[in-house]
Design a protein around this motif. Structure first.
Motif, PDB file in Angstrom:
ATOM      1  N   GLU A 218       4.655  -2.670 -16.963  1.00 36.75           N
ATOM      2  CA  GLU A 218       3.493  -3.696 -17.297  1.00 36.75           C
ATOM      3  C   GLU A 218       3.125  -3.982 -16.305  1.00 36.75           C
ATOM      4  N   ARG A 219       4.477  -4.658 -15.717  1.00 37.08           N
ATOM      5  CA  ARG A 219       4.285  -5.501 -14.395  1.00 37.08           C
ATOM      6  C   ARG A 219       4.330  -4.507 -13.277  1.00 37.08           C
ATOM      7  N   ILE A 220       4.645  -3.696 -13.402  1.00 34.23           N
ATOM      8  CA  ILE A 220       5.099  -2.961 -11.991  1.00 34.23           C
ATOM      9  C   ILE A 220       2.836  -1.886 -11.491  1.00 34.23           C
ATOM     10  N   GLU A 221       2.851  -1.740 -13.075  1.00 32.25           N
ATOM     11  CA  GLU A 221       1.355  -1.114 -12.712  1.00 32.25           C
ATOM     12  C   GLU A 221       0.211  -2.243 -12.559  1.00 32.25           C
ATOM     13  N   THR A 222       0.982  -3.164 -12.589  1.00 28.21           N
ATOM     14  CA  THR A 222      -0.844  -4.489 -12.277  1.00 28.21           C
ATOM     15  C   THR A 222      -0.232  -4.428 -10.588  1.00 28.21           C
ATOM     16  N   VAL A 223       1.183  -4.496  -9.659  1.00 28.51           N
ATOM     17  CA  VAL A 223       0.957  -4.812  -8.479  1.00 28.51           C
ATOM     18  C   VAL A 223       0.717  -2.931  -7.944  1.00 28.51           C
ATOM     19  N   ARG A 224       1.164  -2.403  -8.443  1.00 29.47           N
ATOM     20  CA  ARG A 224       0.634  -0.797  -8.358  1.00 29.47           C
ATOM     21  C   ARG A 224      -1.026  -0.981  -8.067  1.00 29.47           C
ATOM     22  N   ARG A 225      -1.642  -1.667  -8.784  1.00 31.37           N
ATOM     23  CA  ARG A 225      -3.137  -1.511  -8.790  1.00 31.37           C
ATOM     24  C   ARG A 225      -3.288  -2.156  -7.883  1.00 31.37           C
ATOM     25  N   ALA A 226      -2.984  -3.349  -7.599  1.00 35.03           N
ATOM     26  CA  ALA A 226      -3.240  -4.194  -6.302  1.00 35.03           C
ATOM     27  C   ALA A 226      -3.009  -3.772  -5.160  1.00 35.03           C
ATOM     28  N   THR A 227      -2.212  -3.581  -4.893  1.00 39.74           N
ATOM     29  CA  THR A 227      -1.369  -2.574  -3.861  1.00 39.74           C
ATOM     30  C   THR A 227      -2.137  -1.451  -3.447  1.00 39.74           C
ATOM     31  N   ALA A 228      -2.795  -0.860  -4.262  1.00 44.09           N
ATOM     32  CA  ALA A 228      -4.493   0.284  -3.569  1.00 44.09           C
ATOM     33  C   ALA A 228      -5.297  -0.741  -3.180  1.00 44.09           C
ATOM     34  N   VAL A 229      -5.647  -1.290  -3.650  1.00 45.82           N
ATOM     35  CA  VAL A 229      -6.796  -2.336  -3.259  1.00 45.82           C
ATOM     36  C   VAL A 229      -6.673  -2.976  -2.221  1.00 45.82           C
ATOM     37  N   VAL A 230      -5.322  -3.675  -1.231  1.00 39.94           N
ATOM     38  CA  VAL A 230      -5.205  -4.080  -0.578  1.00 39.94           C
ATOM     39  C   VAL A 230      -5.291  -2.946   0.847  1.00 39.94           C
ATOM     40  N   GLU A 231      -4.248  -1.668   0.007  1.00 42.36           N
ATOM     41  CA  GLU A 231      -4.033  -0.767   1.326  1.00 42.36           C
ATOM     42  C   GLU A 231      -5.506  -0.145   1.515  1.00 42.36           C
ATOM     43  N   THR A 232      -6.434   0.529   0.838  1.00 43.54           N
ATOM     44  CA  THR A 232      -7.531   0.517   0.705  1.00 43.54           C
ATOM     45  C   THR A 232      -8.512  -0.502   1.854  1.00 43.54           C
ATOM     46  N   MET A 233      -9.121  -1.497   1.383  1.00 43.93           N
ATOM     47  CA  MET A 233      -9.156  -2.286   2.111  1.00 43.93           C
ATOM     48  C   MET A 233      -9.156  -3.205   3.818  1.00 43.93           C
ATOM     49  N   LEU A 234      -7.253  -2.638   3.359  1.00 40.84           N
ATOM     50  CA  LEU A 234      -6.609  -2.984   5.194  1.00 40.84           C
ATOM     51  C   LEU A 234      -5.941  -2.279   5.916  1.00 40.84           C
ATOM     52  N   ARG A 235      -6.653  -0.979   6.039  1.00 38.77           N
ATOM     53  CA  ARG A 235      -5.745   0.217   6.578  1.00 38.77           C
ATOM     54  C   ARG A 235      -6.471   0.273   7.779  1.00 38.77           C
ATOM     55  N   ASP A 236      -7.672  -0.132   8.187  1.00 34.12           N
ATOM     56  CA  ASP A 236      -8.792  -0.148   9.388  1.00 34.12           C
ATOM     57  C   ASP A 236      -8.354  -1.516   9.606  1.00 34.12           C
ATOM     58  N   SER A 237      -7.141  -1.877   9.642  1.00 31.27           N
ATOM     59  CA  SER A 237      -7.056  -3.260  10.612  1.00 31.27           C
ATOM     60  C   SER A 237      -6.552  -3.883  11.637  1.00 31.27           C
ATOM     61  N   GLY A 238      -5.417  -2.800  11.286  1.00 34.00           N
ATOM     62  CA  GLY A 238      -4.739  -3.009  12.565  1.00 34.00           C
ATOM     63  C   GLY A 238      -3.380  -3.318  12.838  1.00 34.00           C
ATOM     64  N   ALA A 239      -3.159  -4.002  11.428  1.00 32.96           N
ATOM     65  CA  ALA A 239      -2.065  -4.455  11.286  1.00 32.96           C
ATOM     66  C   ALA A 239      -0.161  -4.277  10.864  1.00 32.96           C
ATOM     67  N   VAL A 296      -9.741  -9.306  -9.112  1.00 34.84           N
ATOM     68  CA  VAL A 296      -9.836  -9.164  -9.709  1.00 34.84           C
ATOM     69  C   VAL A 296     -10.299  -8.697 -10.940  1.00 34.84           C
ATOM     70  N   ARG A 297     -11.135  -7.710 -10.528  1.00 37.40           N
ATOM     71  CA  ARG A 297     -12.612  -6.853 -10.745  1.00 37.40           C
ATOM     72  C   ARG A 297     -11.539  -5.512 -11.543  1.00 37.40           C
ATOM     73  N   THR A 298     -10.936  -5.172 -10.348  1.00 35.49           N
ATOM     74  CA  THR A 298     -10.368  -3.699 -10.969  1.00 35.49           C
ATOM     75  C   THR A 298      -9.092  -4.359 -11.489  1.00 35.49           C
ATOM     76  N   VAL A 299      -8.097  -5.003 -11.202  1.00 36.59           N
ATOM     77  CA  VAL A 299      -6.771  -5.193 -11.542  1.00 36.59           C
ATOM     78  C   VAL A 299      -7.130  -6.296 -13.040  1.00 36.59           C
ATOM     79  N   PRO A 300      -6.851  -5.419 -14.436  1.00 33.84           N
ATOM     80  CA  PRO A 300      -6.461  -6.651 -15.824  1.00 33.84           C
ATOM     81  C   PRO A 300      -6.031  -7.741 -15.650  1.00 33.84           C
ATOM     82  N   GLY A 301      -5.786  -9.222 -15.813  1.00 35.28           N
ATOM     83  CA  GLY A 301      -5.319  -9.705 -16.219  1.00 35.28           C
ATOM     84  C   GLY A 301      -5.737 -10.659 -14.962  1.00 35.28           C
ATOM     85  N   VAL A 302      -6.433 -10.930 -13.395  1.00 32.71           N
ATOM     86  CA  VAL A 302      -5.996 -11.493 -12.644  1.00 32.71           C
ATOM     87  C   VAL A 302      -7.016 -12.832 -12.202  1.00 32.71           C
TER      88      VAL A 302
END
Length: 320
Positions: A218-239, A296-302
């Motif tokens: 369950e905790r892995i699924e939480t961070v997995r969903r958050a990871t998907a958001v972060v990687e999608t939104m920052l893939r063009d950041s150049g970081a 917050v919108r897409t990851v339950p409980g955050v």
């Protein structure tokens, strides 16, 4: 151990020729095996090994339950397009069983190491008849392990551990003279697509390195969903790297006008060349607020999203 080859010194074509020849000489007419996680290092080793050995290198993706969303199928498809067959081994139950009740960071790493090398991969190697394992250990892995910063899961001989005695096979590490920038250059020269050789680094313990406290499905699924958001939104950041971390304690929030003890996600985004030192990327505040709202919108409980602004050192890029 051989010395460092910096990006400025690296002749990628010559490096590939030398490593291909070295792998052929070591393995001879035998069989080798490697684990492909989909990260840059393991992807480069996979193509080096297949260039050297062809079908005599067996490539396996171990589904440990700790990977990013859709990782197994994505990796299989990438390498199918490159002419490499990847077998998927389902070991989710074994990894979660080994991690049950463990909260200490080093104990987590050791549990993953033993489960992977001794149990899961040890079994796969025996079934394959391979006597050699190719893996993508790089110089930074060795530096951090020897310095006592973190025990990297793929470092053995540099700590006096003989993998042949411990696990029954020899380990070949063709990338140990390189850091991440050099590995990317070799990957490009080998013909890896840019979406692979320029992927942000991903830790060997996978998402278990991004869960503070107990590691459960369950905790892995939480961070997995958050990871998907972060990687999608920052893939063009150049970081250099960007990731989400799940904190252990619940924090007080408000939902539907009532108090809600929810989860806290920490976002980290780094500027670095080789991961030895790193600075937090100065992301626009508007980007941070959009990312927080989406988590917050897409990851339950955050209920809380924070952004790390410490440097490495004293921080490290990953949390665990």
């Amino acid at each position: 151990m051989a010395g460092e080859i910096t990006l400025q010194e690296l002749d990628a074509g010559k490096f590939i020729e030398e490593k291909v020849e070295a792998i052929r000489n070591m393995v001879g007419n035998g069989i080798a095996i490697n684990a492909l996680s989909g990260g840059v290092d393991s992807a480069v080793v996979t193509l080096l090994g297949h260039k050297a050995l062809g079908d005599r290198l067996k490539t396996v993706f171990v589904e440990n339950g700790l990977m990013r969303e859709g990782e197994a199928q994505q990796v299989v498809n990438w390498f199918k397009d490159l002419g490499v067959t990847v077998d998927v081994a389902d070991a989710r139950a074994e990894f979660f069983s080994a991690l049950a009740g463990i909260i200490d960071p080093e104990e987590k790493r050791e549990a993953i190491t033993q489960t992977f090398y001794r149990d899961v991969f040890g079994r796969i190697v025996k079934a394959s008849g391979a006597k050699y394992l190719l893996q993508g250990t790089i110089l930074t892995d060795i530096d951090e392990t020897k310095a006592g910063i973190k025990r990297q899961h793929n470092v053995f001989e540099q700590l006096g551990i003989n993998p042949e005695d411990a696990f029954g096979y020899r380990i070949l590490e063709p990338l140990v003279e390189l850091r991440k920038d050099g590995v990317r250059a070799v990957g490009k020269a080998l013909g890896l697509p840019e979406e692979v050789f320029n992927r942000p680094p991903f830790p060997g313990p996978a998402l278990a390195a991004r869960v503070i406290g107990a590691v459960t499905p369950e905790r892995i699924e939480t961070v997995r969903r958050a990871t998907a958001v972060v990687e999608t939104m920052l893939r063009d950041s150049g970081a250099f790297q960007y990731l989400a971390i799940l904190h252990e304690d619940r924090v007080t929030g408000i939902r539907d006008g009532k108090r809600d003890f929810g989860l806290q996600i920490e976002v980290r985004c780094w500027d670095s060349v080789d991961a030895r030192i790193a600075e937090p990327t100065q992301l626009p505040f508007a980007t941070l607020t959009r990312m927080a709202a989406e988590i917050v919108r897409t990851v339950p409980g955050v209920v809380s999203v924070t952004y790390n602004i410490g440097t490495k050192p004293p921080s490290t890029i990953e949390a665990i």
